[in-house]
Write a protein that holds these residues in place. Structure first.
Motif, PDB file in Angstrom:
ATOM      1  N   LEU A  32     -10.094   2.245   8.344  1.00  0.00           N
ATOM      2  CA  LEU A  32     -10.268   2.258   6.896  1.00  0.00           C
ATOM      3  C   LEU A  32      -9.878   0.903   6.308  1.00  0.00           C
ATOM      4  O   LEU A  32      -8.825   0.348   6.613  1.00  0.00           O
ATOM      5  N   CYS A  33     -10.769   0.361   5.458  1.00  0.00           N
ATOM      6  CA  CYS A  33     -10.551  -0.974   4.896  1.00  0.00           C
ATOM      7  C   CYS A  33      -9.348  -0.976   3.955  1.00  0.00           C
ATOM      8  O   CYS A  33      -8.953   0.063   3.419  1.00  0.00           O
ATOM      9  N   GLU A  34      -8.790  -2.166   3.737  1.00  0.00           N
ATOM     10  CA  GLU A  34      -7.592  -2.277   2.903  1.00  0.00           C
ATOM     11  C   GLU A  34      -7.875  -1.848   1.465  1.00  0.00           C
ATOM     12  O   GLU A  34      -7.055  -1.196   0.817  1.00  0.00           O
ATOM     13  N   LYS A  64      -7.951   1.900   1.437  1.00  0.00           N
ATOM     14  CA  LYS A  64      -6.596   2.449   1.544  1.00  0.00           C
ATOM     15  C   LYS A  64      -5.868   2.368   0.206  1.00  0.00           C
ATOM     16  O   LYS A  64      -5.203   3.318  -0.231  1.00  0.00           O
ATOM     17  N   GLU A  65      -5.990   1.209  -0.443  1.00  0.00           N
ATOM     18  CA  GLU A  65      -5.280   1.002  -1.713  1.00  0.00           C
ATOM     19  C   GLU A  65      -5.774   1.953  -2.796  1.00  0.00           C
ATOM     20  O   GLU A  65      -4.977   2.580  -3.511  1.00  0.00           O
ATOM     21  N   TYR A  97      -7.405   4.831  -2.373  1.00  0.00           N
ATOM     22  CA  TYR A  97      -7.089   6.215  -1.991  1.00  0.00           C
ATOM     23  C   TYR A  97      -5.617   6.526  -2.276  1.00  0.00           C
ATOM     24  O   TYR A  97      -5.286   7.608  -2.791  1.00  0.00           O
ATOM     25  N   ALA A  98      -4.729   5.578  -1.972  1.00  0.00           N
ATOM     26  CA  ALA A  98      -3.303   5.778  -2.259  1.00  0.00           C
ATOM     27  C   ALA A  98      -3.077   5.917  -3.765  1.00  0.00           C
ATOM     28  O   ALA A  98      -2.269   6.757  -4.216  1.00  0.00           O
ATOM     29  N   THR A 128     -15.847   0.633  -2.889  1.00  0.00           N
ATOM     30  CA  THR A 128     -15.350   1.270  -1.658  1.00  0.00           C
ATOM     31  C   THR A 128     -16.096   2.582  -1.421  1.00  0.00           C
ATOM     32  O   THR A 128     -15.507   3.666  -1.504  1.00  0.00           O
ATOM     33  N   LEU A 136     -14.878   5.715   0.904  1.00  0.00           N
ATOM     34  CA  LEU A 136     -14.000   6.828   0.542  1.00  0.00           C
ATOM     35  C   LEU A 136     -14.787   8.102   0.276  1.00  0.00           C
ATOM     36  O   LEU A 136     -14.344   9.200   0.625  1.00  0.00           O
ATOM     37  N   PRO A 186      -4.868  14.319   2.462  1.00  0.00           N
ATOM     38  CA  PRO A 186      -5.049  13.647   3.762  1.00  0.00           C
ATOM     39  C   PRO A 186      -5.152  14.619   4.934  1.00  0.00           C
ATOM     40  O   PRO A 186      -5.954  14.394   5.846  1.00  0.00           O
TER      41      PRO A 186
END
Length: 335
Positions: free
Chosen positions: A20-22, A25-26, A28-29, A45, A48, A69
């Motif tokens: 998963l690309c940065e 990730k950012e 999604y978080a 993105t 996702l 998750p």
């Protein structure tokens, strides 16, 4: 759900869910923290959405909400498992198609069957592979079954398979841990089996092991035993048979005729086994895991051991165990 996609329109580089690309990730978080993100924020993105990490809010399509998750991981793993199943089905169809062609080509070019080591993923597939191998077996089943908290149903589920094997003249030898000598499920299982079945026990055993007709072996390939290895390599199977025979020689008969282990100076065999591990410096949790017991029971036995030897502290208990000679008695009994 595909593992990899190309998102050329958005300028997003292709990648799999496991990479998963940065930016993904950012975002999604942030969605997990805030409960949702705007559709416009996710344009860069698209991974996702494609990997099922974000989904539209039904009541307001301007927003995307995060999929938990654990749920997303389960879906992705299920898709991987489905692809593996499809590939194995394709493998079987290829073998079936070319089998008739190889017969036409004659024995001149037909390759000899090669010994194999095969990974099997999933409890259902593992049980199916064992059942298929057992269906062709006629001689001997060697089994090591460590305690894993299985219920009565799971212990009994292979009863019919094993009885059919015994009916064909097969022989079963099984090693359990001492803690299962009085397990109602284990005792009932062997009382229901008719034929040449024998059981012995040890304080500690290696991981689960099945050896069928001394030609095929199954061992776990993961701690939760959801992945197994099927071994058809003669040298390796012979080695595992040797390991089993050594453990069988040291084990104490349980069925059909039980041999009771004697107490030494008021200290039971189970307490001697715990004492040996205490001397090696193991924690209560580690001792419980190795002997197939719960931690509370281990601590009860340690307290009884301390009372018998007159110990007032854990450090003193180790010293008194060494002086008492009970470990020498344990070693003599194992020999």
């Amino acid at each position: 759900m595909p593992v990899e996609k190309t998102w050329s329109a958005s300028g997003h580089s292709p990648h799999g869910a496991e990479d998963l690309c940065e930016a993904g990730k950012e975002l999604y978080a942030r969605a997990l923290s805030g409960g949702r993100v705007g559709v416009e924020e996710a344009v860069g993105t698209p991974c996702l959405m494609d990997f099922g990490l974000l989904q539209p809010v039904v009541t307001d399509l301007r927003w995307l909400e995060p999929v938990p998750p654990a749920v997303a991981l389960h879906r992705l793993l299920r898709d991987v498992e489905r692809r593996i199943f499809d590939e194995r089905h394709r493998e079987a169809r290829l073998a079936e198609t070319f089998e008739s062609l190889m017969r036409l080509d004659g024995p001149r070019t037909a390759p000899a069957e090669s010994p194999t080591i095969t990974a099997i993923d999933g409890l259902q597939r593992i049980n199916l592979a064992i059942a298929e191998t057992m269906a062709d077996a006629t001689q001997e089943l060697l089994a090591i079954q460590p305690h894993n908290g299985r219920n009565h149903t799971s212990v009994q589920e292979s009863l019919g398979r094993d009885q059919a094997f015994l009916d064909r003249g097969g022989r079963i030898r099984t090693i359990y841990q001492h803690t299962l000598r009085h397990s109602p499920a284990v005792v009932a299982r062997y009382e229901h089996l008719n034929g040449d079945a024998e059981v012995r026990t040890l304080n500690e055993v290696i991981e689960r092991l099945l050896i069928i007709d001394r030609t095929v072996a199954f061992i776990p390939a993961s701690r939760d035993r959801t992945v197994a290895v099927e071994i058809r390599l003669p040298a390796l199977v012979d080695y595992l048979v040797m390991v089993f025979d050594r453990l069988w020689h040291m084990a104490v008969p349980m069925y059909p005729k039980a041999v009771q282990q004697p107490s030494v100076n008021g200290i039971t065999p189970r307490q001697r086994a715990i004492a040996a591990l205490l001397i090696e410096g193991h924690t209560d949790t580690a001792i419980a895991e190795r002997l197939g017991m719960n931690v509370r029971t281990v601590r009860v036995h340690i307290a009884k051991l301390a009372a018998t030897l007159g110990s007032e502290s854990r450090a003193q208990l180790g010293y008194l165990i060494g002086r008492s000679g009970i470990l020498e008695a344990e070693r003599r009994q194992e020999r």
